[in-house]
Enzyme design. Structure first.
Site, PDB file in Angstrom:
ATOM      1  N   ALA A  12       0.830  -1.467  -0.073  1.00 55.96           N
ATOM      2  CA  ALA A  12       0.009  -0.009   0.159  1.00 55.96           C
ATOM      3  C   ALA A  12       0.930   1.047  -0.132  1.00 55.96           C
ATOM      4  CB  ALA A  12      -0.899   0.053   1.317  1.00 55.96           C
ATOM      5  N   GLY A  13       2.094   0.950  -0.714  1.00 56.93           N
ATOM      6  CA  GLY A  13       2.966   2.283  -0.923  1.00 56.93           C
ATOM      7  C   GLY A  13       2.660   3.726  -2.118  1.00 56.93           C
ATOM      8  N   LEU A  15       3.097   3.593  -5.430  1.00 60.62           N
ATOM      9  CA  LEU A  15       1.871   3.086  -6.533  1.00 60.62           C
ATOM     10  C   LEU A  15       1.169   1.799  -6.480  1.00 60.62           C
ATOM     11  CD1 LEU A  15       4.787   1.577  -9.320  1.00 60.62           C
ATOM     12  CD2 LEU A  15       3.303   3.651  -9.338  1.00 60.62           C
ATOM     13  N   ASN A 105      10.805  -2.564  -9.315  1.00 58.02           N
ATOM     14  CA  ASN A 105      11.433  -1.742 -10.125  1.00 58.02           C
ATOM     15  C   ASN A 105      12.884  -2.677 -10.399  1.00 58.02           C
ATOM     16  OD1 ASN A 105      11.404   0.896 -10.976  1.00 58.02           O
ATOM     17  ND2 ASN A 105      11.896   1.598  -9.249  1.00 58.02           N
ATOM     18  N   ALA A 130       4.044   8.498  -8.789  1.00 62.56           N
ATOM     19  CA  ALA A 130       2.634   9.288  -7.695  1.00 62.56           C
ATOM     20  C   ALA A 130       3.091   9.014  -6.177  1.00 62.56           C
ATOM     21  CB  ALA A 130       2.086   7.671  -7.978  1.00 62.56           C
ATOM     22  N   LYS A 186      14.229   0.908 -18.178  1.00 59.60           N
ATOM     23  CA  LYS A 186      13.937   1.364 -16.909  1.00 59.60           C
ATOM     24  C   LYS A 186      14.839   1.696 -15.710  1.00 59.60           C
ATOM     25  CE  LYS A 186      11.005   3.543 -14.245  1.00 59.60           C
ATOM     26  NZ  LYS A 186       9.615   2.898 -13.006  1.00 59.60           N
ATOM     27  N   SER A 256      12.116   8.409  -6.281  1.00 57.43           N
ATOM     28  CA  SER A 256      11.728   7.554  -5.643  1.00 57.43           C
ATOM     29  C   SER A 256      13.130   6.810  -4.302  1.00 57.43           C
ATOM     30  CB  SER A 256      11.626   6.099  -5.877  1.00 57.43           C
ATOM     31  OG  SER A 256      12.285   5.123  -6.987  1.00 57.43           O
TER      32      SER A 256
HETATM   33  O1  KPL Z   1      11.320   5.910 -12.277  1.00 61.18           O
HETATM   34  C1  KPL Z   1      11.795   7.281 -11.075  1.00 61.18           C
HETATM   35  C2  KPL Z   1      12.312   6.938  -9.513  1.00 61.18           C
HETATM   36  O2  KPL Z   1      12.112   8.505  -9.429  1.00 61.18           O
HETATM   37  O3  KPL Z   1      12.485   5.712  -9.351  1.00 61.18           O
HETATM   38  C3  KPL Z   1      12.479   8.508 -12.257  1.00 61.18           C
HETATM   39  C4  KPL Z   1      12.358   8.016 -13.349  1.00 61.18           C
HETATM   40  C5  KPL Z   1      13.788   8.267 -12.345  1.00 61.18           C
HETATM   41  C6  KPL Z   1      11.792   9.516 -12.233  1.00 61.18           C
HETATM   42  O4  KPL Z   1      11.567  10.191 -10.632  1.00 61.18           O
END
Ligand code: KPL
Length: 299
Positions: A12-13, A15, A105, A130, A186, A256
């Site tokens: 519940a962060g 995203l 990620n 977000a 990414k 993030s």
């Molecule tokens: O994905 C992102 C993150 O904050 O983790 C970026 C692309 C760096 C944008 O802030």
């Protein structure tokens, strides 16, 4: 297509809350976090309007969850380092073949889940932005695009079904048969931006100023050949253009990893820099800049 499947979102962060606030309008949805709550989610839309959204917020142990239908899919929205233990806990509550959709990620958790989970594992790469606000709020800071696929391209129909529901909920989502390429791209962006902004506590746009500009370029010079050594196709315009474009587009963001550092939370150092160092080792290349970055980034 199932008229209204049940999905769970684990985590519940930012995203997790964002996906829950949107998906609850079209699906039967449970947002599963560390705490159950009766209050609605406060969704702050990119238009600046704030909506109170009724989302079932619960925990894995909550009885209420067990009286509802088993999920047709579970979205994993935990931080990368918390995902394996969350999935171990989840396994006791869902059928073993339940499809997962990983929003993590980096490129560390996705291959591990694909190898170990009995059901399909979809992976998403999203540029939605977000951040959390208080106990029940989420600010949708920037709309983006979400690509969904799976590592071996074995579940295209399931990926397209998920994309359908994401689009129904107002996201811009697409199936990507080459999601691995997308995840590495990414990862390259995150590796060039996140550790530096977290270390120097700056917004993304400040990377355009010296001495950071030079640091970013040196990191990109090291990342590009490493990724190509992993058979990742470079972006059409090249790695430098891709990454500098993202920096310009997110200039005002606190990345993030910076948010994690400021909140005293663990960072995603392993998921983002770890796979690059493993690739360097596999390819017998030196990666002095990435090594130093890894050591200077809090774990
Ligand atoms: O994905 C992102 C993150 O904050 O983790 C970026 C692309 C760096 C944008 O802030």
């Amino acid at each position: 297509m199932d008229s209204s499947p049940t999905w769970w979102i684990l985590g519940a962060g930012a995203l997790g809350r964002l996906f829950a606030a949107r998906l609850t309008t079209t699906l039967s949805l449970h947002l599963i976090g560390r705490r159950a709550a009766d209050s609605p989610l406060r969704y702050h839309a990119p238009s600046d309007a704030t909506h109170e959204v009724d989302v079932a917020r619960t925990t894995l142990a909550t009885q209420a969850l067990h009286t509802h239908a088993r999920p047709a899919l579970v979205v994993l929205a935990t931080k990368s380092h918390a995902t394996l233990s969350a999935v171990e806990e989840l396994a006791a509550h869902v059928a073993p073949q339940t499809p997962l959709l990983s929003l993590q990620n980096g490129f560390s958790i996705q291959p591990r889940l694909t190898e170990t989970w009995a059901g399909p594992v979809l992976c998403a790469s999203t540029t939605e932005g977000a951040y959390v606000e208080g106990d029940a709020g989420v600010v949708h800071a920037g709309t983006g695009t979400t690509w969904v696929g799976d590592i071996h391209n074995a579940w295209p129909t399931l990926a397209r079904d998920s994309v359908y529901w994401l689009n129904q909920a107002g996201f811009s989502a697409h199936h990507d048969a080459a999601i691995v390429q997308r995840l590495w791209h990414k990862l390259a962006i995150n590796a060039a931006i996140n550790p530096l902004v977290a270390r120097y506590r700056i917004r993304n746009g400040q990377l355009r100023d010296q001495p950071f500009r030079r640091m970013v370029d040196t990191i990109i010079d090291e990342i590009g050949p490493l990724l190509e050594g992993e058979s990742i196709t470079p972006p059409l315009a090249g790695w430098h253009t891709l990454i500098w474009e993202v920096i310009a587009a997110t200039a005002n963001n606190r990345a993030s990893m910076l948010q994690d550092v400021l909140a005293g939370r663990p960072t995603e150092r392993e998921a983002i820099l770890g796979p690059l160092l493993v690739a360097a080792k596999r390819q017998r290349r030196t990666a002095p800049t990435l090594e130093a970055l890894y050591h200077d980034t809090p774990s």
